[in-house]
Motif scaffolding. Structure first.
Motif, PDB file in Angstrom:
ATOM      1  N   ARG A 178      61.241  76.366  41.130  1.00 39.85           N
ATOM      2  CA  ARG A 178      60.390  75.073  41.363  1.00 39.85           C
ATOM      3  C   ARG A 178      58.802  75.730  41.481  1.00 39.85           C
ATOM      4  N   ALA A 179      58.035  74.868  40.529  1.00 38.41           N
ATOM      5  CA  ALA A 179      56.596  75.436  40.698  1.00 38.41           C
ATOM      6  C   ALA A 179      56.062  74.460  41.958  1.00 38.41           C
ATOM      7  N   ASP A 180      55.192  74.992  42.799  1.00 37.78           N
ATOM      8  CA  ASP A 180      54.702  74.240  43.765  1.00 37.78           C
ATOM      9  C   ASP A 180      53.132  74.181  43.504  1.00 37.78           C
ATOM     10  N   LEU A 181      52.426  72.903  43.234  1.00 32.89           N
ATOM     11  CA  LEU A 181      51.065  72.645  42.873  1.00 32.89           C
ATOM     12  C   LEU A 181      50.499  71.641  43.844  1.00 32.89           C
ATOM     13  N   THR A 182      49.263  71.573  44.037  1.00 32.01           N
ATOM     14  CA  THR A 182      48.554  70.515  44.832  1.00 32.01           C
ATOM     15  C   THR A 182      47.577  70.095  44.146  1.00 32.01           C
ATOM     16  N   PHE A 183      47.529  68.775  44.096  1.00 29.65           N
ATOM     17  CA  PHE A 183      46.399  68.136  43.301  1.00 29.65           C
ATOM     18  C   PHE A 183      45.346  67.124  44.487  1.00 29.65           C
ATOM     19  N   SER A 184      44.245  67.172  44.490  1.00 28.92           N
ATOM     20  CA  SER A 184      43.638  66.452  45.306  1.00 28.92           C
ATOM     21  C   SER A 184      42.889  65.287  44.719  1.00 28.92           C
ATOM     22  N   VAL A 185      42.991  64.107  45.197  1.00 29.52           N
ATOM     23  CA  VAL A 185      42.075  63.031  44.624  1.00 29.52           C
ATOM     24  C   VAL A 185      41.176  62.441  45.640  1.00 29.52           C
ATOM     25  N   SER A 186      40.172  61.447  45.144  1.00 31.49           N
ATOM     26  CA  SER A 186      39.226  60.943  46.090  1.00 31.49           C
ATOM     27  C   SER A 186      39.979  59.848  46.955  1.00 31.49           C
ATOM     28  N   TYR A 187      39.427  59.714  47.923  1.00 28.36           N
ATOM     29  CA  TYR A 187      39.938  58.485  48.957  1.00 28.36           C
ATOM     30  C   TYR A 187      39.723  57.109  48.416  1.00 28.36           C
ATOM     31  N   ASP A 188      38.953  57.042  47.369  1.00 26.09           N
ATOM     32  CA  ASP A 188      38.525  55.945  46.720  1.00 26.09           C
ATOM     33  C   ASP A 188      39.698  55.703  45.371  1.00 26.09           C
ATOM     34  N   SER A 189      40.484  56.405  45.190  1.00 28.64           N
ATOM     35  CA  SER A 189      41.543  56.358  44.181  1.00 28.64           C
ATOM     36  C   SER A 189      42.682  55.554  44.717  1.00 28.64           C
ATOM     37  N   ASP A 190      43.356  54.839  43.653  1.00 25.30           N
ATOM     38  CA  ASP A 190      44.677  54.242  44.287  1.00 25.30           C
ATOM     39  C   ASP A 190      45.627  55.268  44.159  1.00 25.30           C
ATOM     40  N   ILE A 191      46.249  55.485  45.166  1.00 22.22           N
ATOM     41  CA  ILE A 191      47.178  56.574  45.532  1.00 22.22           C
ATOM     42  C   ILE A 191      48.394  56.133  44.827  1.00 22.22           C
ATOM     43  N   LYS A 192      48.927  54.964  44.803  1.00 21.69           N
ATOM     44  CA  LYS A 192      50.264  54.766  43.879  1.00 21.69           C
ATOM     45  C   LYS A 192      50.231  54.918  42.698  1.00 21.69           C
ATOM     46  N   LYS A 193      48.971  54.726  41.998  1.00 20.66           N
ATOM     47  CA  LYS A 193      48.680  54.855  40.588  1.00 20.66           C
ATOM     48  C   LYS A 193      48.539  56.295  40.557  1.00 20.66           C
ATOM     49  N   ALA A 194      47.950  57.256  41.175  1.00 19.20           N
ATOM     50  CA  ALA A 194      47.976  58.521  41.036  1.00 19.20           C
ATOM     51  C   ALA A 194      49.383  59.066  41.181  1.00 19.20           C
ATOM     52  N   LYS A 195      49.945  58.654  41.877  1.00 16.45           N
ATOM     53  CA  LYS A 195      51.433  59.282  42.010  1.00 16.45           C
ATOM     54  C   LYS A 195      52.225  58.833  40.813  1.00 16.45           C
ATOM     55  N   GLU A 196      52.209  57.628  40.264  1.00 18.72           N
ATOM     56  CA  GLU A 196      52.734  57.445  39.087  1.00 18.72           C
ATOM     57  C   GLU A 196      52.255  58.160  37.993  1.00 18.72           C
ATOM     58  N   VAL A 197      50.945  58.418  37.721  1.00 20.60           N
ATOM     59  CA  VAL A 197      50.360  59.168  36.704  1.00 20.60           C
ATOM     60  C   VAL A 197      50.959  60.591  36.807  1.00 20.60           C
ATOM     61  N   LEU A 198      51.006  61.197  37.879  1.00 22.00           N
ATOM     62  CA  LEU A 198      51.471  62.405  38.046  1.00 22.00           C
ATOM     63  C   LEU A 198      52.947  62.771  37.790  1.00 22.00           C
ATOM     64  N   LEU A 199      53.929  61.418  38.352  1.00 25.01           N
ATOM     65  CA  LEU A 199      55.356  61.540  38.023  1.00 25.01           C
ATOM     66  C   LEU A 199      55.425  61.520  36.420  1.00 25.01           C
ATOM     67  N   ASP A 200      54.799  60.656  35.868  1.00 23.84           N
ATOM     68  CA  ASP A 200      54.901  60.512  34.189  1.00 23.84           C
ATOM     69  C   ASP A 200      54.598  61.736  33.533  1.00 23.84           C
ATOM     70  N   VAL A 201      53.871  62.518  34.012  1.00 21.13           N
ATOM     71  CA  VAL A 201      53.538  63.792  33.406  1.00 21.13           C
ATOM     72  C   VAL A 201      54.490  64.727  33.301  1.00 21.13           C
ATOM     73  N   LEU A 202      55.125  64.735  34.650  1.00 20.39           N
ATOM     74  CA  LEU A 202      56.125  65.578  34.821  1.00 20.39           C
ATOM     75  C   LEU A 202      57.552  65.112  33.910  1.00 20.39           C
ATOM     76  N   HIS A 203      57.808  63.679  33.846  1.00 21.84           N
ATOM     77  CA  HIS A 203      58.899  63.457  33.112  1.00 21.84           C
ATOM     78  C   HIS A 203      58.667  63.414  31.528  1.00 21.84           C
ATOM     79  N   LYS A 204      57.601  63.654  31.058  1.00 17.55           N
ATOM     80  CA  LYS A 204      57.287  63.615  29.756  1.00 17.55           C
ATOM     81  C   LYS A 204      57.252  64.997  29.158  1.00 17.55           C
ATOM     82  N   ASN A 205      57.624  65.973  30.079  1.00 19.19           N
ATOM     83  CA  ASN A 205      57.498  67.426  29.698  1.00 19.19           C
ATOM     84  C   ASN A 205      58.993  67.670  29.521  1.00 19.19           C
ATOM     85  N   PRO A 206      59.302  68.128  28.373  1.00 18.56           N
ATOM     86  CA  PRO A 206      60.831  68.508  28.191  1.00 18.56           C
ATOM     87  C   PRO A 206      61.261  69.719  28.685  1.00 18.56           C
TER      88      PRO A 206
END
Length: 268
Positions: A178-206
Motif C-alpha cells: 500500500r502506498a500511503d500519501l497525504t494531500f492537503s486542500v484548503s478549508y474553503d474547498s468542498d471536502i466531499k467533492k475533493a474526496k470523490e475526485v481523489l477516489l475517482d483517480v484511484l479507480h481509473k488507474n488499472p
C-alpha cells in the motif's frame, strides 16, 4: 661402511617393512574405502536435502561441513591404523580450533547470523527489504554477508550478524503493498467533492488493485488545511509507478476541479 654393516642394515629395514606392511596395507585400504564412502554419503545427503526443498545455500553449506568432518575423521583413523598416536594430534586440532575461534569472533557472529537467515528465512533472494539503513533487492545470501542491489544500481554487502539482529522490513513477502500519501486542500474547498475526485483517480488507474479497495479519508485538520489520506494498493512490481502516478494524477485532477492544493507531506 663394511659389507657386513650394509647387510645388517638391509636386513633390519626388510624386517621393519615386513612387520609394518600389514598396518600400512590396512591403513591405505581404510583410506581408499573411506574416501569412496565419503563421496557416496555426501552425494546421498545432497540428494535428500534437495528432495526436501531445503535452501540451496543451506544445502551446499551443510554438505560441505559434513564432507570436511568426515575427511578429518578418516585422516585420524588412517594415522591411527599406521600406529601413530592420535592423542597429541587431536589436542593440536582442538587448540587450533580454539585459537581460530577467538581470532574470528566477528566472523563467527556473521556465520551464526547467516545460518539464522537461511533457516528462518525472513527474506529470500529476489525480495526487496529495508535493513541496516539500506533499501535494496537481495541478490545472494552468503554465509557471512548478504549481497543486495539498490535502486540506483549499487551493490551493498551487509554483514549477516548485524542483519539477523536488527529490524528487517520485507516489502516483497506479502506480494502486495500500500502506498500511503497525504494531500492537503484548503478549508474553503468542498471536502466531499475533493474526496470523490481523489477516489475517482484511484479507480481509473488499472494498476491500483480493487481488492484490497483503495481508501481516501480525512486524516487531519491542520492549522491551514484539511489533510486527506490517499491509500492505493498495488502489486509489488507496480508499487513505484502507482506511487508516482497517484501523485501526478491527483494533483492534476484537483486542479481541474478547482480545488486548491496546499503544501503536503508524503509518508512512505
Amino acid at each position: 661402511m663394511s659389507p657386513e654393516q650394509l647387510s645388517s642394515y638391509a636386513n633390519a629395514i626388510i624386517n621393519i617393512l615386513v612387520d609394518y606392511s600389514p598396518k600400512l596395507i590396512s591403513a591405505f585400504i581404510v583410506l581408499f574405502v573411506g574416501l569412496y564412502a565419503i563421496r557416496l554419503i555426501n552425494r546421498s545427503i545432497r540428494k535428500i536435502m534437495v528432495k526436501r526443498n531445503l535452501d540451496p545455500t543451506l544445502t551446499k553449506f551443510l554438505a560441505d561441513i559434513l564432507l570436511w568432518a568426515l575427511r578429518i575423521l578418516l585422516f585420524v583413523t588412517f594415522i591411527s591404523n599406521l600406529g601413530i598416536p592420535t592423542t597429541s594430534f587431536v589436542t593440536i586440532l582442538g587448540a587450533m580450533g580454539l585459537a581460530i575461534g577467538l581470532s574470528l569472533q566477528g566472523s563467527l557472529s556473521n556465520f551464526a547470523g547467516g545460518m539464522l537467515i537461511i533457516v528462518f528465512k525472513p527474506f529470500k533472494v529476489g525480495d526487496t527489504i529495508e535493513a541496516q539503513g539500506v533499501v535494496a533487492t537481495v541478490l545472494e545470501i552468503q554465509i557471512f554477508v548478504t549481497k543486495m542491489l539498490t535502486g540506483n544500481n549499487q551493490t551493498v554487502f551487509v554483514p549477516n550478524g548485524a542483519l539477523s539482529n536488527g529490524t528487517i522490513i520485507n516489502y516483497s513477502m506479502q506480494g502486495e503493498r500500500r502506498a500511503d500519501l497525504t494531500f492537503s486542500v484548503s478549508y474553503d474547498s468542498d471536502i466531499k467533492k475533493a474526496k470523490e475526485v481523489l477516489l475517482d483517480v484511484l479507480h481509473k488507474n488499472p494498476k491500483v488493485l480493487e481488492n484490497p479497495a483503495p481508501e481516501v479519508f480525512v486524516k487531519n485538520l491542520s492549522a491551514s488545511s484539511v489533510d486527506f489520506a490517499v491509500r492505493p494498493w498495488a502489486k509489488n512490481a507496480n508499487y513505484g509507478s502507482v506511487f508516482s502516478e497517484t501523485l501526478e494524477n491527483c494533483k492534476a485532477a484537483l486542479d481541474e476541479a478547482g480545488i486548491a492544493v496546499q503544501p503536503y507531506t508524503i509518508q512512505k
